[in-house]
Every structure is written in C-alpha cells, then in structure tokens.
Design an enzyme around this catalytic site. Structure first.
Site, PDB file in Angstrom:
ATOM      1  N   HIS A 186      -6.647  -5.243   9.938  1.00 30.49           N
ATOM      2  CA  HIS A 186      -6.537  -5.310   8.525  1.00 30.49           C
ATOM      3  C   HIS A 186      -5.077  -5.667   7.720  1.00 30.49           C
ATOM      4  O   HIS A 186      -4.268  -5.633   8.705  1.00 30.49           O
ATOM      5  CB  HIS A 186      -6.395  -3.331   8.245  1.00 30.49           C
ATOM      6  CG  HIS A 186      -5.625  -3.012   8.853  1.00 30.49           C
ATOM      7  ND1 HIS A 186      -5.500  -1.230   9.253  1.00 30.49           N
ATOM      8  CD2 HIS A 186      -3.998  -2.737   9.122  1.00 30.49           C
ATOM      9  CE1 HIS A 186      -4.435  -0.978  10.161  1.00 30.49           C
ATOM     10  NE2 HIS A 186      -3.981  -2.080   9.119  1.00 30.49           N
TER      11      HIS A 186
ATOM     12  N   ASP B 241      -6.822  -3.441  14.203  1.00 29.98           N
ATOM     13  CA  ASP B 241      -8.490  -3.525  13.578  1.00 29.98           C
ATOM     14  C   ASP B 241      -8.612  -4.567  12.230  1.00 29.98           C
ATOM     15  O   ASP B 241      -9.623  -4.654  12.504  1.00 29.98           O
ATOM     16  CB  ASP B 241      -9.554  -2.488  12.981  1.00 29.98           C
ATOM     17  CG  ASP B 241      -8.933  -1.855  12.138  1.00 29.98           C
ATOM     18  OD1 ASP B 241      -7.645  -2.789  11.444  1.00 29.98           O
ATOM     19  OD2 ASP B 241      -8.620  -1.199  11.749  1.00 29.98           O
TER      20      ASP B 241
ATOM     21  N   ASP C 153       1.204  -1.187  -0.212  1.00 28.22           N
ATOM     22  CA  ASP C 153       0.295   0.432   0.116  1.00 28.22           C
ATOM     23  C   ASP C 153       0.648   0.819   0.011  1.00 28.22           C
ATOM     24  O   ASP C 153       2.155   0.965   0.159  1.00 28.22           O
ATOM     25  CB  ASP C 153      -0.904  -0.029   1.615  1.00 28.22           C
ATOM     26  CG  ASP C 153       0.283  -0.389   2.562  1.00 28.22           C
ATOM     27  OD1 ASP C 153       0.859  -0.673   2.265  1.00 28.22           O
ATOM     28  OD2 ASP C 153      -1.086  -1.143   3.215  1.00 28.22           O
TER      29      ASP C 153
ATOM     30  N   GLU D  95      -9.530  -2.145   5.898  1.00 26.44           N
ATOM     31  CA  GLU D  95     -10.403  -1.716   6.773  1.00 26.44           C
ATOM     32  C   GLU D  95     -10.946  -2.584   6.800  1.00 26.44           C
ATOM     33  O   GLU D  95     -11.990  -3.234   5.969  1.00 26.44           O
ATOM     34  CB  GLU D  95     -10.669   0.035   7.015  1.00 26.44           C
ATOM     35  CG  GLU D  95      -9.041   0.674   6.844  1.00 26.44           C
ATOM     36  CD  GLU D  95      -7.929   0.445   8.166  1.00 26.44           C
ATOM     37  OE1 GLU D  95      -8.710  -0.007   8.918  1.00 26.44           O
ATOM     38  OE2 GLU D  95      -7.162   1.623   7.805  1.00 26.44           O
TER      39      GLU D  95
HETATM   40  P1  PGA Z   1       2.090  -1.692  12.384  1.00 24.30           P
HETATM   41  O1  PGA Z   1       1.441  -2.140  11.852  1.00 24.30           O
HETATM   42  O2  PGA Z   1       3.367  -2.567  11.490  1.00 24.30           O
HETATM   43  O3  PGA Z   1       2.667  -0.081  12.316  1.00 24.30           O
HETATM   44  O4  PGA Z   1       1.895  -2.367  13.529  1.00 24.30           O
HETATM   45  C1  PGA Z   1       0.619  -3.334  10.776  1.00 24.30           C
HETATM   46  C2  PGA Z   1      -0.620  -3.186   9.699  1.00 24.30           C
HETATM   47  O5  PGA Z   1      -0.621  -2.259  10.154  1.00 24.30           O
HETATM   48  O6  PGA Z   1      -0.601  -3.504   8.623  1.00 24.30           O
END
Ligand code: PGA
Length: 274
Positions: free
Chosen positions: A138, A136, A67, A143
C-alpha cells in the site's frame, strides 16, 4: 523509476534528505506530501537537523499528509497528526497555517475528502510527494483492491496493516488500532509532480519487488507508480534483496549520466568530432 540502493536505513534517510533539500531549496517545491510510519522517522530527523543548520527553509512550504486514522483526536499519541508534530512540525520553521491534515473526527467524510483535494489544487498541486510502502504494497492507506484512480477517500485497513501498526505504535494491542482511515487516493498520489518512495528492511522486499518489477495491479497499489514519469526510490539492501534487476538499477544510479557524458565526449574526440 530511479532506484537508489543504500547500505542501511541510516543511509536511506540521508539520501532521501538530499532529494528533499534539493527540491525544496533549488527546484521550488513548496508543496509537499508527507507520510507517517517508522519509515520516514530518519528522514524527518535529517530535515530537523538541516533546518536547524539553515540548509533547508520551510517558511514558505505547505504540507499535506497522506492519511489519518478515523476516530482519533489530534492530541491522541497515536494520531498521525501528533506523530507529525512530535517528529517534524514542532522542530522546523513551518507556519502552522501551512499544514493541512485530514480530520479523522470529521462528521462529513465526503466533504472532508473533497476539501482536501480542492486545497491541493488551489495551491497548484503537490510538487514532491514522499511515500513509504506497506508490507502489502500500500501507498498511503490504499490497501489491495483500491482503485488505482482513487481520490482522497475512506479506507478499511487490511489485517496486515493493523498487525504492523499495532506492533509499531500500539504496544502490540490490535484492539487499539482504528479499523478505518482517511487517505489520499492512488490517483491523488499519481498527480504529484514528483514522487519519492523510501523503504528499508526485509519485510518490504516483496512489496518493493512487486512495485518495481511486477505487473501494474491494484493488489499492490504502489505498482501504479510505474505510470508516473518522475519517481525516485530510495531503499536499503534488505528491501532490494528480491529485485531481479538489482545490479542494473545500481548501474543506472546517480553518477551514471555523468559517466555516459564523459564516455560520449571521449568517443566524439576520438572520432574527430568537435
Ligand atoms: P511503516 O509503514 O513506515 O511503519 O513501515 C509504511 C506504510 O504503511 O506506508
């Protein structure tokens, strides 16, 4: 899913690196899907070290990232492209032309998303997709409420993601975090030949429990990985702390198959079978 429960995040990085090195060097995985965030930082440090030692070679590897924020130029310190350059790409022997990335400044979002998908297909698809997980649930920036068959698309970030990313990368200033991003879809992730999920920390425990033991639901898009035939999950004790079947996953961890074969050989011998 294969679940590997490690002591801490350092061990998670080392275990995940073993998987990546094996797939790239021994199993011909030359098209990788990569995540950003705090989760893969340790793994990327191991990949850089391994490359410098000559254990892993990226000269014929292609990468696609999951992303990118909409609206941030590549050179912006918080763009995902810049994150990848500074943590990984600038330190390994990958060809710049083999790195594909979603363009967060595109003037045609649909065309950019279609281009990305077409390029993956042209290269024969992603062989190993590495993913982190949001609080959450994702994967990518998919999301809650995102279709489990979605392809690369524009996504509006959830508040919990904006808060987390502000704290981790924008000095806590939520107003600086873009509200939108481009992301591979859940369906895009499911198309990878193999998926490696990494996570650590207590704040991921609910999401991990939902992914492994909850129902398949777009309210936790990582749960779609239950439909994928080849997923390895490398997590620490804290992220595993809410799993009901934790002891069972430990029993079926690496080494289990060898133990079974040894047991079977002994049983066959005892029964007089050749
Ligand atoms: P993070 O994010 O590695 O900063 O915890 C993980 C994600 O959002 O996939």
């Amino acid at each position: 899913m294969k679940v590997i429960i490690c002591k801490d995040k350092k061990e998670v990085a080392k275990e995940a690196y073993k998987v990546v090195r094996d797939r790239v060097m021994n199993q011909g995985a030359k098209v990788l899907g990569l995540p950003t965030g705090t989760t893969p930082e340790g793994l990327y440090a191991e990949m850089v070290k391994g490359c410098k030692k000559g254990e892993i070679d990226f000269s014929d590897v292609h990468t696609f990232n999951l992303d990118e924020y909409i609206g941030l130029p590549v050179e912006h310190p918080q763009s995902y492209r810049n994150f990848m350059n500074t943590r990984l790409f600038d330190h390994i022997n990958i060809k710049a032309s083999n790195i594909d990335f979603l363009d967060g400044l595109t003037d045609d979002i649909d065309r950019e998303c279609a281009r990305y998908e077409a390029h993956m297909e042209e290269l024969g698809g992603i062989k190993l997709q590495i993913v982190g997980i949001g609080r959450d649930g994702h994967i990518g920036f998919n999301e809650p409420g995102t279709s489990l068959s979605s392809r690369t698309h524009m996504i509006t970030l959830a508040q919990s993601t904006i808060t987390d990313n502000a704290n981790l990368f924008f000095d806590g200033d939520e107003s600086q975090v873009p509200r939108w991003a481009l992301s591979m879809g859940v369906g895009t992730v499911l198309d990878a030949k193999e998926v490696l999920m990494i996570a650590f920390g207590k704040n991921k425990a609910d999401a991990i429990q939902g992914m492994l033991e909850g129902p398949i639901t777009y309210m936790n898009t990582s749960s779609a990985l239950q439909l994928h035939p080849d997923v390895t999950v490398v997590i620490d004790e804290a992220a595993a702390s809410k799993l009901k079947y934790r002891d069972y996953y430990k029993r079926i961890a690496p080494g289990n198959e060898e133990a079974m074969l040894k047991f079977l050989a002994a049983a066959r011998k005892k029964a007089g079978r050749k």
